[in-house]
Design a protein around this motif. Structure first.
Motif, mmCIF file in Angstrom:
data_model
loop_
_atom_site.group_PDB
_atom_site.id
_atom_site.type_symbol
_atom_site.label_atom_id
_atom_site.label_comp_id
_atom_site.label_asym_id
_atom_site.label_seq_id
_atom_site.Cartn_x
_atom_site.Cartn_y
_atom_site.Cartn_z
ATOM 1 N N ALA A 27 0.828 -1.203 0.000
ATOM 2 C CA ALA A 27 0.000 0.000 0.000
ATOM 3 C C ALA A 27 0.866 1.259 0.000
ATOM 4 C CB ALA A 27 -0.925 -0.010 1.213
ATOM 5 N N LEU A 28 1.925 1.251 0.791
ATOM 6 C CA LEU A 28 2.800 2.428 0.857
ATOM 7 C C LEU A 28 3.572 2.617 -0.444
ATOM 8 C CD1 LEU A 28 4.147 2.116 4.519
ATOM 9 C CD2 LEU A 28 2.415 3.691 3.633
ATOM 10 N N MET A 29 3.988 1.539 -1.078
ATOM 11 C CA MET A 29 4.667 1.640 -2.372
ATOM 12 C C MET A 29 3.733 2.238 -3.420
ATOM 13 S SD MET A 29 6.788 -1.949 -2.607
ATOM 14 C CE MET A 29 7.313 -1.580 -4.287
ATOM 15 N N THR A 30 2.466 1.869 -3.342
ATOM 16 C CA THR A 30 1.471 2.408 -4.285
ATOM 17 C C THR A 30 1.226 3.888 -4.013
ATOM 18 O OG1 THR A 30 0.398 0.250 -4.435
ATOM 19 C CG2 THR A 30 -0.893 2.160 -5.126
ATOM 20 N N ALA A 31 1.037 4.221 -2.748
ATOM 21 C CA ALA A 31 0.742 5.608 -2.380
ATOM 22 C C ALA A 31 1.908 6.541 -2.658
ATOM 23 C CB ALA A 31 0.364 5.682 -0.905
ATOM 24 N N ALA A 32 3.121 5.984 -2.761
ATOM 25 C CA ALA A 32 4.306 6.805 -2.969
ATOM 26 C C ALA A 32 4.471 7.265 -4.414
ATOM 27 C CB ALA A 32 5.557 6.023 -2.542
ATOM 28 N N VAL A 33 3.660 6.730 -5.332
ATOM 29 C CA VAL A 33 3.761 7.129 -6.735
ATOM 30 C C VAL A 33 3.400 8.603 -6.880
ATOM 31 C CG1 VAL A 33 2.810 6.804 -9.049
ATOM 32 C CG2 VAL A 33 3.313 4.829 -7.620
ATOM 33 N N VAL A 34 4.263 9.364 -7.522
ATOM 34 C CA VAL A 34 4.059 10.803 -7.703
ATOM 35 C C VAL A 34 3.365 11.041 -9.045
ATOM 36 C CG1 VAL A 34 5.176 13.053 -7.927
ATOM 37 C CG2 VAL A 34 6.094 11.343 -6.332
ATOM 38 N N PRO A 35 2.281 11.815 -9.062
ATOM 39 C CA PRO A 35 1.584 12.082 -10.326
ATOM 40 C C PRO A 35 2.506 12.750 -11.336
ATOM 41 C CG PRO A 35 0.258 12.798 -8.463
ATOM 42 C CD PRO A 35 1.613 12.462 -7.921
ATOM 43 N N LEU A 45 -4.327 6.837 1.028
ATOM 44 C CA LEU A 45 -4.602 5.533 1.629
ATOM 45 C C LEU A 45 -5.607 5.719 2.767
ATOM 46 C CD1 LEU A 45 -4.008 2.508 1.710
ATOM 47 C CD2 LEU A 45 -2.082 2.995 3.245
ATOM 48 N N PHE A 46 -6.891 5.584 2.460
ATOM 49 C CA PHE A 46 -7.944 5.787 3.444
ATOM 50 C C PHE A 46 -8.250 4.472 4.168
ATOM 51 C CE2 PHE A 46 -9.459 5.703 -0.949
ATOM 52 C CZ PHE A 46 -10.176 4.500 -0.970
ATOM 53 N N PRO A 47 -8.988 4.530 5.282
ATOM 54 C CA PRO A 47 -9.212 3.335 6.105
ATOM 55 C C PRO A 47 -9.816 2.146 5.365
ATOM 56 C CG PRO A 47 -9.821 5.291 7.329
ATOM 57 C CD PRO A 47 -9.498 5.754 5.941
ATOM 58 N N ALA A 48 -10.791 2.371 4.482
ATOM 59 C CA ALA A 48 -11.423 1.255 3.775
ATOM 60 C C ALA A 48 -10.420 0.532 2.892
ATOM 61 C CB ALA A 48 -12.602 1.755 2.940
ATOM 62 N N ALA A 49 -9.508 1.280 2.259
ATOM 63 C CA ALA A 49 -8.493 0.656 1.413
ATOM 64 C C ALA A 49 -7.500 -0.130 2.265
ATOM 65 C CB ALA A 49 -7.772 1.724 0.597
ATOM 66 N N ARG A 50 -7.099 0.468 3.379
ATOM 67 C CA ARG A 50 -6.149 -0.213 4.269
ATOM 68 C C ARG A 50 -6.748 -1.526 4.787
ATOM 69 N NH1 ARG A 50 -5.761 3.516 7.606
ATOM 70 N NH2 ARG A 50 -3.997 4.616 6.673
ATOM 71 N N GLY A 51 -8.013 -1.478 5.193
ATOM 72 C CA GLY A 51 -8.655 -2.677 5.699
ATOM 73 C C GLY A 51 -8.813 -3.753 4.635
ATOM 74 N N THR A 106 -7.870 -7.665 -12.790
ATOM 75 C CA THR A 106 -8.559 -8.890 -13.173
ATOM 76 C C THR A 106 -7.750 -9.646 -14.225
ATOM 77 O OG1 THR A 106 -9.808 -7.993 -15.048
ATOM 78 C CG2 THR A 106 -10.742 -7.655 -12.843
ATOM 79 N N ASP A 107 -8.137 -10.894 -14.460
ATOM 80 C CA ASP A 107 -7.468 -11.695 -15.489
ATOM 81 C C ASP A 107 -7.666 -11.096 -16.879
ATOM 82 O OD1 ASP A 107 -6.769 -13.395 -13.471
ATOM 83 O OD2 ASP A 107 -8.219 -14.972 -13.984
ATOM 84 N N ALA A 108 -8.728 -10.301 -17.049
ATOM 85 C CA ALA A 108 -9.005 -9.673 -18.337
ATOM 86 C C ALA A 108 -8.323 -8.308 -18.471
ATOM 87 C CB ALA A 108 -10.512 -9.514 -18.525
ATOM 88 N N GLY A 109 -7.510 -7.932 -17.483
ATOM 89 C CA GLY A 109 -6.773 -6.671 -17.557
ATOM 90 C C GLY A 109 -7.482 -5.482 -16.967
ATOM 91 N N GLY A 110 -8.630 -5.685 -16.333
ATOM 92 C CA GLY A 110 -9.337 -4.571 -15.719
ATOM 93 C C GLY A 110 -8.733 -4.180 -14.385
ATOM 94 N N LEU A 111 -8.749 -2.891 -14.086
ATOM 95 C CA LEU A 111 -8.272 -2.382 -12.801
ATOM 96 C C LEU A 111 -9.402 -2.450 -11.793
ATOM 97 C CD1 LEU A 111 -6.505 0.839 -14.115
ATOM 98 C CD2 LEU A 111 -5.338 -1.168 -13.188
ATOM 99 N N ILE A 112 -9.155 -3.020 -10.630
ATOM 100 C CA ILE A 112 -10.175 -3.011 -9.582
ATOM 101 C C ILE A 112 -9.712 -2.083 -8.470
ATOM 102 C CG2 ILE A 112 -11.188 -5.242 -10.113
ATOM 103 C CD1 ILE A 112 -9.525 -6.506 -7.948
ATOM 104 N N ALA A 113 -10.679 -1.395 -7.881
ATOM 105 C CA ALA A 113 -10.363 -0.384 -6.875
ATOM 106 C C ALA A 113 -11.439 -0.368 -5.811
ATOM 107 C CB ALA A 113 -10.248 0.997 -7.532
ATOM 108 N N VAL A 114 -11.061 0.079 -4.614
ATOM 109 C CA VAL A 114 -11.993 0.189 -3.502
ATOM 110 C C VAL A 114 -12.267 1.665 -3.242
ATOM 111 C CG1 VAL A 114 -10.116 0.125 -1.803
ATOM 112 C CG2 VAL A 114 -12.440 -0.469 -1.095
ATOM 113 N N THR A 115 -13.507 1.992 -2.897
ATOM 114 C CA THR A 115 -13.884 3.367 -2.613
ATOM 115 C C THR A 115 -13.790 3.644 -1.115
ATOM 116 O OG1 THR A 115 -16.237 2.968 -2.182
ATOM 117 C CG2 THR A 115 -15.572 3.188 -4.490
#
Length: 319
Positions: A27-35, A45-51, A106-115
């Motif tokens: 999670a921290l490696m992901t959050a460290a990406v600079v736009p 990195l909000f609580p729902a994502a961390r959980g 996903t196996d089909a290449g889709g990005l999945i994300a949590v709100t």
């Protein structure tokens, strides 16, 4: 394996699972990406994502069957697979009105994300999708092949009944049904009807565009006065309904929060020279209404208008 629960348990999931430091590190490696693009915010990195990551990180899910409604697919839960998709997922988050955090692919290449509210969404080459009200439910949907809900603007249309001989008054009374349905379902309380008249000849110039305030009191009581006021406005422009398209629109008042502000109801008459007295009722809703309480409210409004027009289902649903 014959049940969807087997897909998760076979991947190593169980109630109370905690991937611990491995999930936090990813999670921290992901959050460290600079736009790399100006105006795009960094990951939060909000609580729902961390959980969700603590519970599901590191799992590789495989479908258990061909799919109950659509093709079933598996996925890998690792936020690093989507960490560089800031633009695509930020657009998704802005659409639904919540921050999102990448969860995997996903196996089909889709990005999945949590709100922020814990829902599971997906972005792929076919569009943006709502998978489930929770991450667990969304993963079940993927591996079972349950059809996702498209996150996109929607519009329903109906042929409205003729309740009055005067087409303009019929349009006003139909629009007031929309006012009632929108208020009844707690989407918003309209304060005006917007009257728009467009010439059908020549270049189709707009000859009138005016907001007519709604007076207080019963909708039935002020329907006729409203229609009379609109008739005065039309006559003042020397417009003739047989040669014009007339639209009465019910829009959210200023200050209505998103996504409710994206909902509107409209009534059109005179849009076809062969049927100048035809009345079309429509309901439009933005993509942000695809989730949660807004979705339930809009669906309730559709059912109300179905009943009014005598239909069992909204006609003309389209993205």
């Amino acid at each position: 394996m014959s049940t969807d629960e087997d897909a998760l348990t076979a991947a190593g999931w169980h109630p109370g699972r905690d991937a611990g430091d491995l999930a936090l590190s990813a999670a921290l490696m992901t959050a460290a990406v600079v736009p790399s693009v100006t105006g795009i915010r960094a990951w939060a990195l909000f609580p729902a994502a961390r959980g969700a990551l603590r519970e599901f990180f590191g799992l590789t899910l495989r479908p258990v069957a061909a799919g109950t409604e659509v093709a079933a697919t598996g996925c890998v839960i690792d936020p690093r697979t989507g960490r560089h998709a800031l633009r695509a997922l930020r657009v998704l988050g802005d659409t639904v009105g919540e921050d999102v955090f990448p969860l995997g692919r996903t196996d089909a290449g889709g990005l999945i994300a949590v709100t922020e509210s814990g829902r599971l969404l997906c972005v792929d080459h076919g569009g943006r999708w709502f998978l489930g009200d929770s991450v667990e439910d969304g993963l079940h949907a993927l591996t079972q092949g349950r059809a996702p809900r498209r996150i996109a603007p929607r519009r329903w249309t109906w042929a409205a009944p003729a309740t009055h001989e005067d087409p303009l008054e019929n349009a006003v009374r139909t629009a007031l049904v929309g006012v009632y349905a929108l208020h009844h379902r707690q989407l918003f309380g309209a304060r005006a009807l917007r009257l728009t008249v467009t010439a059908l000849r020549g270049i189709g110039a707009e000859v009138l565009d005016r907001a007519v305030p709604l007076p207080g009191g019963s909708l039935d009581e002020f329907a006729a006065p409203l229609a009379a006021r609109m008739r005065e406005l039309v006559d003042a422009e020397r417009a003739h309904l047989r040669s014009c398209a007339l639209t009465v629109t019910v829009s959210a008042p200023e200050g209505t929060p998103a996504p409710y502000s994206s909902v509107s109801c409209a009534v059109r008459i005179g849009q076809s020279a062969s049927t100048p007295n035809a009345t079309e009722l429509s309901l439009a809703a933005g993509a942000g209404t695809a989730l949660g309480r807004p979705w339930e409210a809009v669906q309730g409004c559709v059912r109300d208008l179905d009943r009014y027009t005598g239909r069992t289902a909204g006609q003309g649903l389209r993205a």
